[in-house]
Scaffold this motif. Structure first.
Motif, PDB file in Angstrom:
ATOM      1  N   ALA A  34      -4.383  -1.911  -1.569  1.00  0.00           N
ATOM      2  CA  ALA A  34      -4.213  -2.994  -2.166  1.00  0.00           C
ATOM      3  C   ALA A  34      -3.690  -2.620  -3.558  1.00  0.00           C
ATOM      4  O   ALA A  34      -2.524  -3.311  -4.357  1.00  0.00           O
ATOM      5  CB  ALA A  34      -4.958  -3.896  -2.488  1.00  0.00           C
ATOM      6  N   ASP A  35      -4.164  -2.069  -3.919  1.00  0.00           N
ATOM      7  CA  ASP A  35      -3.722  -1.326  -5.745  1.00  0.00           C
ATOM      8  C   ASP A  35      -2.377  -0.158  -4.981  1.00  0.00           C
ATOM      9  O   ASP A  35      -1.551  -0.619  -6.179  1.00  0.00           O
ATOM     10  CB  ASP A  35      -5.299  -0.160  -6.221  1.00  0.00           C
ATOM     11  N   ARG A  93       5.071  -2.993  -6.111  1.00  0.00           N
ATOM     12  CA  ARG A  93       5.554  -4.253  -6.297  1.00  0.00           C
ATOM     13  C   ARG A  93       6.006  -4.053  -8.032  1.00  0.00           C
ATOM     14  O   ARG A  93       7.300  -4.595  -8.599  1.00  0.00           O
ATOM     15  CB  ARG A  93       4.836  -4.796  -5.775  1.00  0.00           C
ATOM     16  N   ALA A  94       5.489  -3.135  -8.968  1.00  0.00           N
ATOM     17  CA  ALA A  94       6.086  -3.055 -10.467  1.00  0.00           C
ATOM     18  C   ALA A  94       6.555  -2.014  -9.543  1.00  0.00           C
ATOM     19  O   ALA A  94       7.106  -2.477 -11.124  1.00  0.00           O
ATOM     20  CB  ALA A  94       4.298  -3.173 -10.824  1.00  0.00           C
ATOM     21  N   ASP A 136      -0.492  -1.381  -2.757  1.00  0.00           N
ATOM     22  CA  ASP A 136       1.132  -2.137  -3.085  1.00  0.00           C
ATOM     23  C   ASP A 136       1.048  -3.080  -4.056  1.00  0.00           C
ATOM     24  O   ASP A 136       2.504  -3.028  -4.109  1.00  0.00           O
ATOM     25  CB  ASP A 136       0.358  -2.991  -2.000  1.00  0.00           C
ATOM     26  N   ALA A 137       0.615  -3.263  -5.095  1.00  0.00           N
ATOM     27  CA  ALA A 137       0.480  -3.583  -6.279  1.00  0.00           C
ATOM     28  C   ALA A 137       1.434  -2.895  -7.089  1.00  0.00           C
ATOM     29  O   ALA A 137       2.455  -2.962  -8.257  1.00  0.00           O
ATOM     30  CB  ALA A 137      -0.664  -3.929  -7.544  1.00  0.00           C
TER      31      ALA A 137
END
Length: 621
Positions: free
Chosen positions: A598-599, A605-606, A601-602
Motif C-alpha cells: 500500500a505504501d 501514484r505521487a 502504491d502511494a
C-alpha cells in the motif's frame, strides 16, 4: 608449464600504473595480430567463425579496429615499426583489382563501421597512412571514403561514422558535401534524453553504447571541430553531466556494470574516461578520471580473455560464443582498443601528471531515471536494479536487457536451452512455464516507472498473464515483489545472482529449503529468501549449464520454484550477493522485512515518473 590461461592475456603481469605501462599494453595487444595480416596487408583473418556480414568486411574489421589505439599512440609521440603494413593495406584494400579489395560499401554495410576507425586514424596519423601512398592510391582511397559517406547508415550510433570519415577528409583537404554531416549530427542530437543520457537510436534501450559510442564519438568530434562548431559544446556539456552518473557503473576494483549487448568489447567500457581525456574535458578531477580508467584496465589483466596465441577471444570473462551477437566476428573484440585514446596526449598533460585517486563517494542508492536503474554499491561490486529495457532484434535480448538486477562482479547469464525450464540459470529473472518445459521471461514492458529508489514495471509474458514487478534496495539485499494475474495455472522459477563454482566443489556449500536457497563459496555468497508470497516456493541451488555466465564458465544460482494458480498471486523475495564472506553470512541471517505494498502504491501514484528509455519515439513502442 602453467595451465592457467590467464597467462595468454597480453595485459597479464602489466602493473598498468603509468603511461609507459599503457603503451606497452597497447603494443602487446596488437602484436599477436601480426601473423594474420594477409599478403596484401589489407585483411586480418583471425579464425573461421562467421558473422552476419561477408568475410571481406570481417577481414577489414580485423585490420581497422587496432587503429583506435595505434593512431592515438602515434599522435602522442609513440613509435612502432609496423605502420607500413597499414599503409600498404589501405592502398590495396580500396583497389578493385587487388585480391585484398574490401568490396564496395553499401547501405547499412559493416564496412561503414570500420571506415570510422580509418577516418579517425587518417585524421591523427596522416604521416603514416596517407603520405606514403602514391597519387593514384590516394585518389582511390579518397573516392572510396567519399562514396562510403553517401551510403545510408543504420539509425543509431552509426551516424557518427560519417562524422569520423569527414574528420579525415577535413585533415586531408578533400572537399565533400557537408550537408550530409549536418543532417546526421542533427539526428544524433535528437537521441538525447536528458542529463547526458542518449538512446542508441529510436529503441527502448540504454546501454554501454551511450558511453563507448555516443559520447565517445561526440567528444572526438568536439576536439576535432573546435569551439566554433554548434554541436561541440553541447557534446561537452552532456559528457560533463553524464560522467557524474556513469561513475556509478564502476566498482572500486575497476569492474564495470555488465549490461546490454556487445560486452565482448570489454575494456571499451572504459572508453568514455579515455575520451574525456582526449577531448581535454575535466568532467571530474583528472585524478578521479585517471583512476576510473586505469583501474578498469587493471581489472581485465587477470581474466583469461585471450587465446593461447594472445589474440583476444569473442566472449567476456573468458572465450564464450554463446554471449556473442550476430555481428561479432573474430576481429570484433578489438573495439576494446578505444580505451587507449589518452595516449594521444603529451606526457606532460595534466591527465598524465595527476595522481590516480580512488572513486569519490557518491549517493548510494543512486536513482537513474533515463536507463530506469537504481545503483547500489557493495564491497567489490556495483549492482543495478533495473526496470527492464527492450531488445527484440538480437540474440539473448531478454538476458542482456530485461533482468531485474545486473552486477559488475557477477555479470549475467545467457540461456542456451529454449526448452530448459528445469535446467536454466534464470539469474535475476522470473521465468514462467505452462508445461514445465518451455518458458517465458520478461522481454519488454508495457509501462516502467521510477519513484525515489523504487522501480515498477508491468509486463505480459502471454495474453491473459499480467505481471507487475516492483524492485527496491534494502541494504545489502534488494527486494522483489511480483503481483501476477493469470487466467491459467503456471509454474515459476526465480533466480538470484550467478556466482562462480569450482570444479571440485571444495569449500562450497549450498542451502535448499522451503522458502530459501543459497550458494556459498570461499569467495562469494548468493541467496534468495521468500518474504511472504501467497504460494509456497522451494529453494534450489541450480548448477547452471556450463558457459552461460559472462564472467565464470561454471556458476551456481540460488532459485525459488513453485506453482501459481489461476487468479491473483503475490511473489515476494529478497536477494543477496556478497564477495565479503563474513558480511554475507551475517546479512544472510537478517533478511529484510516485507515492505508495505500500500505504501509503495502511494509512492508511485505521487512520485512515479516514466523511465526515459521506455519513452523512445518511433514504431518500437
Amino acid at each position: 608449464m602453467s595451465l592457467d590461461p590467464v597467462r595468454f592475456n597480453p595485459l597479464h603481469g602489466n602493473p598498468l600504473i603509468g603511461r609507459d605501462d599503457v603503451e606497452r599494453a597497447l603494443l602487446a595487444l596488437f602484436e599477436p595480430l601480426l601473423p594474420f595480416f594477409s599478403e596484401g596487408r589489407a585483411r586480418v583473418r583471425l579464425d573461421a567463425a562467421g558473422a552476419h556480414f561477408d568475410r571481406a568486411a570481417a577481414d577489414l574489421e580485423g585490420f581497422a579496429r587496432p587503429l583506435w589505439g595505434l593512431a592515438p599512440h602515434f599522435a602522442g609521440g609513440g613509435t612502432m615499426p609496423h605502420w607500413p603494413l597499414f599503409a600498404a593495406g589501405l592502398a590495396n584494400g580500396v583497389d578493385p583489382d587487388h585480391p585484398d579489395y574490401w568490396g564496395q560499401p553499401r547501405d547499412r554495410d559493416q564496412r561503414l563501421v570500420e571506415l570510422a576507425a580509418l577516418g579517425f586514424a587518417l585524421r591523427l596519423a596522416p604521416e603514416k597512412l596517407w603520405d606514403p601512398l602514391t597519387g593514384r592510391q590516394r585518389d582511390r582511397l579518397a573516392r572510396y571514403l567519399l562514396d562510403a559517406r553517401e551510403r545510408a547508415y543504420a539509425p543509431n550510433n552509426w551516424k557518427f561514422f560519417r562524422v569520423m570519415v569527414d574528420a579525415a577528409l577535413d585533415r586531408l583537404g578533400l572537399a565533400y558535401d557537408r550537408s550530409l554531416t549536418e543532417a546526421y549530427l542533427a539526428e544524433l542530437d535528437g537521441f538525447h534524453i536528458a542529463g547526458g543520457w542518449y538512446r542508441d537510436g529510436d529503441f527502448r534501450r540504454v546501454d554501454h553504447y551511450i558511453p563507448f559510442a555516443m559520447h565517445f564519438y561526440g567528444l572526438i568530434h568536439a576536439r576535432f571541430a573546435g569551439a566554433g562548431d554548434p554541436y561541440a559544446e553541447r557534446f561537452r556539456e552532456r559528457a560533463r553531466s553524464f560522467a557524474k552518473d556513469f561513475r556509478s557503473w564502476f566498482d572500486e576494483d575497476g569492474g564495470a556494470l555488465a549490461f546490454g549487448r556487445s560486452m565482448t568489447y570489454r575494456f571499451a567500457c572504459g572508453g568514455f574516461w579515455a575520451a574525456l581525456a582526449f577531448a581535454e574535458e575535466e568532467a571530474l578531477p583528472w585524478g578521479e578520471i585517471k583512476g576510473l580508467w586505469l583501474r578498469h584496465l587493471r581489472w581485465w589483466a587477470d581474466k583469461p580473455i585471450a587465446h593461447p596465441n594472445g589474440v583476444l577471444s569473442v566472449g567476456y570473462g573468458y572465450p564464450q560464443l554463446t554471449m556473442s551477437e550476430s555481428y561479432n566476428s573474430a576481429g570484433s573484440p578489438y573495439w576494446a582498443l578505444k580505451a587507449f585514446l589518452p595516449l594521444a596526449l603529451p606526457a606532460d598533460h595534466p591527465f598524465w601528471r595527476a595522481d590516480e585517486t580512488p572513486l569519490a563517494p557518491g549517493p548510494d542508492p543512486l536513482p537513474l531515471a533515463a536507463p530506469g536503474m537504481v545503483m547500489t554499491r557493495h564491497p567489490g561490486t556495483v549492482v543495478a536494479l533495473s526496470s527492464g529495457q527492450e531488445n527484440l532484434q538480437m540474440r539473448s535480448g531478454p538476458e542482456k536487457y530485461a533482468k531485474f538486477a545486473y552486477a559488475s562482479r557477477y555479470g549475467f547469464s545467457v540461456e542456451v536451452d529454449e526448452r530448459g525450464f528445469e535446467r536454466n540459470a534464470f539469474d535475476n529473472t522470473l521465468a514462467l512455464s505452462e508445461d514445465g518445459l518451455h518458458y517465458r521471461v520478461r522481454e519488454t514492458n508495457e509501462t516502467a516507472l521510477i519513484a525515489g529508489h523504487a522501480l515498477r514495471a508491468v509486463w505480459k509474458p502471454w495474453p491473459g498473464v499480467r505481471v507487475e514487478t516492483t524492485l527496491l534496495p534494502a541494504g545489502r539485499w534488494h527486494v522483489r515483489l511480483h503481483r501476477i494475474r493469470s487466467d491459467r495455472p503456471l509454474r515459476s522459477a526465480e533466480g538470484g545472482f550467478a556466482i562462480a563454482r569450482g570444479d571440485d566443489g571444495d569449500g562450497e556449500t549450498t542451502v535448499e529449503a522451503v522458502g530459501r536457497a543459497a550458494a556459498i563459496t570461499p569467495g562469494d555468497l548468493a541467496a534468495i529468501v521468500d518474504l511472504g508470497s501467497t504460494v509456497s516456493r522451494g529453494g534450489r541451488a541450480q548448477k547452471a549449464l556450463p558457459n552461460t555466465g559472462l564472467l565464470a564458465a561454471k556458476t551456481t544460482v540460488p532459485q525459488l520454484r513453485g506453482s501459481i494458480p489461476a487468479g491473483e498471486t503475490l511473489l515476494a523475495c529478497a536477494v543477496l550477493a556478497s564477495g565479503d564472506g563474513a558480511a554475507g553470512r551475517d546479512a544472510l541471517d537478517r533478511p529484510p522485512a516485507l515492505p508495505s505494498l500500500a505504501d509503495l502504491d502511494a509512492l508511485f501514484r505521487a512520485d512515479g515518473v516514466a523511465v526515459g528509455a521506455v519513452e523512445a519515439p518511433g514504431d518500437h513502442l
